[in-house]
Scaffold this active site. Structure first.
Site, PDB file in Angstrom:
ATOM      1  N   LYS A  49      44.053  35.776  35.506  1.00  0.00           N
ATOM      2  CA  LYS A  49      42.825  35.697  35.535  1.00  0.00           C
ATOM      3  C   LYS A  49      42.304  34.844  36.852  1.00  0.00           C
ATOM      4  O   LYS A  49      42.877  33.791  37.230  1.00  0.00           O
ATOM      5  CB  LYS A  49      42.172  35.025  34.520  1.00  0.00           C
ATOM      6  CG  LYS A  49      40.610  35.007  34.623  1.00  0.00           C
ATOM      7  CD  LYS A  49      39.936  34.205  33.220  1.00  0.00           C
ATOM      8  CE  LYS A  49      39.863  32.819  33.489  1.00  0.00           C
ATOM      9  NZ  LYS A  49      38.439  32.568  34.165  1.00  0.00           N
ATOM     10  N   ASP A 101      37.177  37.446  36.724  1.00  0.00           N
ATOM     11  CA  ASP A 101      36.470  36.907  35.768  1.00  0.00           C
ATOM     12  C   ASP A 101      35.206  36.239  36.498  1.00  0.00           C
ATOM     13  O   ASP A 101      35.249  35.001  36.578  1.00  0.00           O
ATOM     14  CB  ASP A 101      37.215  35.945  35.143  1.00  0.00           C
ATOM     15  CG  ASP A 101      36.236  35.243  33.998  1.00  0.00           C
ATOM     16  OD1 ASP A 101      35.321  36.070  33.362  1.00  0.00           O
ATOM     17  OD2 ASP A 101      36.626  34.067  33.542  1.00  0.00           O
ATOM     18  N   LEU A 102      34.399  37.193  37.127  1.00  0.00           N
ATOM     19  CA  LEU A 102      33.118  36.632  37.816  1.00  0.00           C
ATOM     20  C   LEU A 102      32.024  36.671  36.884  1.00  0.00           C
ATOM     21  O   LEU A 102      30.713  36.358  37.321  1.00  0.00           O
ATOM     22  CB  LEU A 102      33.235  37.383  39.165  1.00  0.00           C
ATOM     23  CG  LEU A 102      34.401  37.204  39.956  1.00  0.00           C
ATOM     24  CD1 LEU A 102      33.995  38.293  41.242  1.00  0.00           C
ATOM     25  CD2 LEU A 102      34.531  35.974  40.337  1.00  0.00           C
ATOM     26  N   LYS A 103      32.085  37.115  35.673  1.00  0.00           N
ATOM     27  CA  LYS A 103      30.930  37.011  34.665  1.00  0.00           C
ATOM     28  C   LYS A 103      29.574  37.384  35.309  1.00  0.00           C
ATOM     29  O   LYS A 103      28.675  36.932  35.481  1.00  0.00           O
ATOM     30  CB  LYS A 103      30.928  35.699  34.134  1.00  0.00           C
ATOM     31  CG  LYS A 103      32.098  35.057  33.614  1.00  0.00           C
ATOM     32  CD  LYS A 103      31.844  33.809  32.744  1.00  0.00           C
ATOM     33  CE  LYS A 103      33.226  33.289  31.824  1.00  0.00           C
ATOM     34  NZ  LYS A 103      34.233  32.827  32.906  1.00  0.00           N
ATOM     35  N   HIS A 155      26.209  38.670  35.711  1.00  0.00           N
ATOM     36  CA  HIS A 155      24.720  38.630  35.049  1.00  0.00           C
ATOM     37  C   HIS A 155      23.721  38.450  35.893  1.00  0.00           C
ATOM     38  O   HIS A 155      23.470  37.767  36.711  1.00  0.00           O
ATOM     39  CB  HIS A 155      24.950  37.205  34.355  1.00  0.00           C
ATOM     40  CG  HIS A 155      23.794  37.074  33.199  1.00  0.00           C
ATOM     41  ND1 HIS A 155      23.491  35.570  32.686  1.00  0.00           N
ATOM     42  CD2 HIS A 155      22.906  37.748  32.954  1.00  0.00           C
ATOM     43  CE1 HIS A 155      22.543  36.080  31.713  1.00  0.00           C
ATOM     44  NE2 HIS A 155      22.111  37.139  32.006  1.00  0.00           N
ATOM     45  N   ASP A 156      23.197  39.920  35.928  1.00  0.00           N
ATOM     46  CA  ASP A 156      21.947  40.020  37.050  1.00  0.00           C
ATOM     47  C   ASP A 156      21.466  41.294  36.483  1.00  0.00           C
ATOM     48  O   ASP A 156      21.479  41.986  35.552  1.00  0.00           O
ATOM     49  CB  ASP A 156      22.778  40.217  38.298  1.00  0.00           C
ATOM     50  CG  ASP A 156      21.778  39.829  39.544  1.00  0.00           C
ATOM     51  OD1 ASP A 156      20.684  40.149  39.500  1.00  0.00           O
ATOM     52  OD2 ASP A 156      22.031  38.978  40.202  1.00  0.00           O
ATOM     53  N   PRO A 178      20.504  45.407  36.058  1.00  0.00           N
ATOM     54  CA  PRO A 178      21.257  46.573  35.814  1.00  0.00           C
ATOM     55  C   PRO A 178      22.039  46.960  37.213  1.00  0.00           C
ATOM     56  O   PRO A 178      23.171  47.031  37.529  1.00  0.00           O
ATOM     57  CB  PRO A 178      20.605  47.254  35.194  1.00  0.00           C
ATOM     58  CG  PRO A 178      19.663  46.629  34.534  1.00  0.00           C
ATOM     59  CD  PRO A 178      19.323  45.544  35.434  1.00  0.00           C
ATOM     60  N   ASN A 179      21.051  47.383  38.380  1.00  0.00           N
ATOM     61  CA  ASN A 179      21.514  48.034  39.594  1.00  0.00           C
ATOM     62  C   ASN A 179      22.636  47.015  40.303  1.00  0.00           C
ATOM     63  O   ASN A 179      23.592  47.336  40.658  1.00  0.00           O
ATOM     64  CB  ASN A 179      20.359  48.302  40.514  1.00  0.00           C
ATOM     65  CG  ASN A 179      21.013  48.513  41.855  1.00  0.00           C
ATOM     66  OD1 ASN A 179      21.652  49.915  41.980  1.00  0.00           O
ATOM     67  ND2 ASN A 179      20.840  47.917  42.903  1.00  0.00           N
ATOM     68  N   THR A 235      32.988  29.387  25.561  1.00  0.00           N
ATOM     69  CA  THR A 235      33.866  28.746  24.501  1.00  0.00           C
ATOM     70  C   THR A 235      33.689  27.188  24.599  1.00  0.00           C
ATOM     71  O   THR A 235      34.258  26.490  23.913  1.00  0.00           O
ATOM     72  CB  THR A 235      35.275  28.825  24.522  1.00  0.00           C
ATOM     73  OG1 THR A 235      35.600  28.871  25.955  1.00  0.00           O
ATOM     74  CG2 THR A 235      35.543  30.443  23.783  1.00  0.00           C
ATOM     75  N   GLY A 275      44.433  28.344  30.897  1.00  0.00           N
ATOM     76  CA  GLY A 275      44.343  27.803  32.364  1.00  0.00           C
ATOM     77  C   GLY A 275      45.158  26.353  32.428  1.00  0.00           C
ATOM     78  O   GLY A 275      46.335  26.488  32.795  1.00  0.00           O
ATOM     79  N   ARG A 276      44.514  25.420  32.255  1.00  0.00           N
ATOM     80  CA  ARG A 276      44.866  23.956  32.468  1.00  0.00           C
ATOM     81  C   ARG A 276      46.029  23.554  31.942  1.00  0.00           C
ATOM     82  O   ARG A 276      46.929  22.923  32.307  1.00  0.00           O
ATOM     83  CB  ARG A 276      43.695  23.014  32.408  1.00  0.00           C
ATOM     84  CG  ARG A 276      42.538  23.009  33.363  1.00  0.00           C
ATOM     85  CD  ARG A 276      41.412  22.355  32.864  1.00  0.00           C
ATOM     86  NE  ARG A 276      40.683  23.279  32.011  1.00  0.00           N
ATOM     87  CZ  ARG A 276      39.661  22.972  31.648  1.00  0.00           C
ATOM     88  NH1 ARG A 276      38.845  21.779  31.985  1.00  0.00           N
ATOM     89  NH2 ARG A 276      38.971  23.797  30.710  1.00  0.00           N
TER      90      ARG A 276
HETATM   91  O1  C5P Z   1      41.831  25.751  31.382  1.00  0.00           O
HETATM   92  P1  C5P Z   1      41.220  26.301  30.412  1.00  0.00           P
HETATM   93  O2  C5P Z   1      42.509  27.186  29.429  1.00  0.00           O
HETATM   94  O3  C5P Z   1      40.073  25.924  29.515  1.00  0.00           O
HETATM   95  O4  C5P Z   1      40.701  28.022  31.093  1.00  0.00           O
HETATM   96  C1  C5P Z   1      40.028  29.053  30.129  1.00  0.00           C
HETATM   97  C2  C5P Z   1      39.476  29.739  31.057  1.00  0.00           C
HETATM   98  O5  C5P Z   1      38.608  30.776  30.383  1.00  0.00           O
HETATM   99  C3  C5P Z   1      38.476  29.010  32.190  1.00  0.00           C
HETATM  100  O6  C5P Z   1      38.652  29.923  33.417  1.00  0.00           O
HETATM  101  C4  C5P Z   1      37.141  29.649  32.023  1.00  0.00           C
HETATM  102  O7  C5P Z   1      36.330  30.126  32.957  1.00  0.00           O
HETATM  103  C5  C5P Z   1      37.422  30.818  31.143  1.00  0.00           C
HETATM  104  N1  C5P Z   1      36.381  31.217  30.040  1.00  0.00           N
HETATM  105  C6  C5P Z   1      36.070  30.344  29.037  1.00  0.00           C
HETATM  106  N2  C5P Z   1      35.304  30.817  27.971  1.00  0.00           N
HETATM  107  C7  C5P Z   1      34.542  32.073  28.265  1.00  0.00           C
HETATM  108  C8  C5P Z   1      34.951  32.714  29.072  1.00  0.00           C
HETATM  109  C9  C5P Z   1      35.792  32.446  30.132  1.00  0.00           C
HETATM  110  O8  C5P Z   1      36.856  29.105  29.021  1.00  0.00           O
HETATM  111  N3  C5P Z   1      33.916  32.302  27.297  1.00  0.00           N
END
Ligand code: C5P
Length: 245
Positions: free
Chosen positions: A32, A59-61, A63-64, A66-67, A123, A217-218
């Site tokens: 990701k 994952d740039l999410k 949010h703006d 429609p165009n 989350t 991630g972490r």
């Molecule tokens: O480090 P960790 O396991 O918490 O990383 C989770 C990744 O998922 C982060 O990059 C975070 O931006 C992404 N994310 C999230 N919750 C969402 C969508 C994406 O934690 N609803």
């Protein structure tokens, strides 16, 4: 290679990212690229991952209006990424435009159409904070996640991003074909920190609940030994798969 695990490269050090990808070779093939690494390294990082034969979730999410989102999706298609994320709270019109634009550019340029994933509720937000944030919304957090997942489905999106705690009811209401991708995963074990994640689950429980892909991630990229951390997470996933078989 485990197809359920997506490792989130939330780092601002390209050398370290490359070292991790090399270290996880043969184990992880899906990464990701979110706001942190994309802001620092942009297309170079996407190219590096694609050249290494890996799949990429951008994952740039978005949010703006429609165009703006539709045109951004057209650019993302041409980067060759596999998943694109869009905030469902941008509304039906925005999601529908994004779906149309993605399909048209993929067909016109003969590029594999990336899957469009709708972000539901982050989350890091728990029920109490959800109430603070949205005041007297008539839906609680779970109902809001389901409402947004259904919005994504009706706009023709391929999947959603939600917490693993919401997978069962999303699956029940939206069907087996909807891709469900879940962050908020924390491996089993007392010494593991939830960091800023509020709605968490272990990899094993998440796979049993029916997630398609989990974003972690972490717990991997900040581990002293990332390969060992990934191996033990994959073992948890495999344990869960055995239980559901
Ligand atoms: O480090 P960790 O396991 O918490 O990383 C989770 C990744 O998922 C982060 O990059 C975070 O931006 C992404 N994310 C999230 N919750 C969402 C969508 C994406 O934690 N609803």
């Amino acid at each position: 290679m485990n197809k359920h695990l997506i490792v989130s490269l939330d780092l601002n050090d390209l050398g370290k990212i490359k070292d991790i990808v090399k270290e996880l070779e043969g184990l992880v093939g899906f990464y990701k690229v979110g706001a942190i690494p994309f802001t620092y390294f942009g297309l170079d990082l996407v190219k590096f991952l694609k050249d290494a034969g890996c799949k990429v979730m951008l994952d740039l999410k978005y949010h703006d209006i429609p165009n703006t989102v539709a045109r951004a999706c057209e650019g993302a298609v041409q980067m060759g990424v596999d998943f694109i994320t869009i905030h469902t709270s941008g509304g039906f019109g925005m999601l529908e435009e994004a779906v149309k634009a993605t399909l048209m550019v993929s067909e016109a340029k003969k590029i594999n159409k990336p899957k469009l994933l709708g972000i539901t509720v982050l989350t890091s937000i728990d029920e109490a904070y959800f109430k603070d944030l949205f005041g007297d919304l008539k839906r609680n957090l779970d109902e809001q996640v389901l409402f947004l997942a259904q919005l994504a489905c009706s706009a023709g999106m391929d999947g959603v991003v939600a917490s693993p705690k919401e997978v069962r009811f999303i699956r029940k209401e939206c069907g087996k074909d909807l891709l469900i991708v879940t962050p908020g995963i924390r491996p089993h074990g007392k010494i593991v920190s939830a960091d800023d994640q509020a709605r968490t689950m272990t990899p094993k429980d998440a796979i049993i609940a029916g997630v398609d892909h989990m974003v972690i991630g972490r717990p991997i990229v900040k581990a002293v030994q990332p390969r060992q951390a990934a191996e033990s997470i994959i073992k948890e996933i495999e344990d869960g798969l055995r239980e559901t078989a």
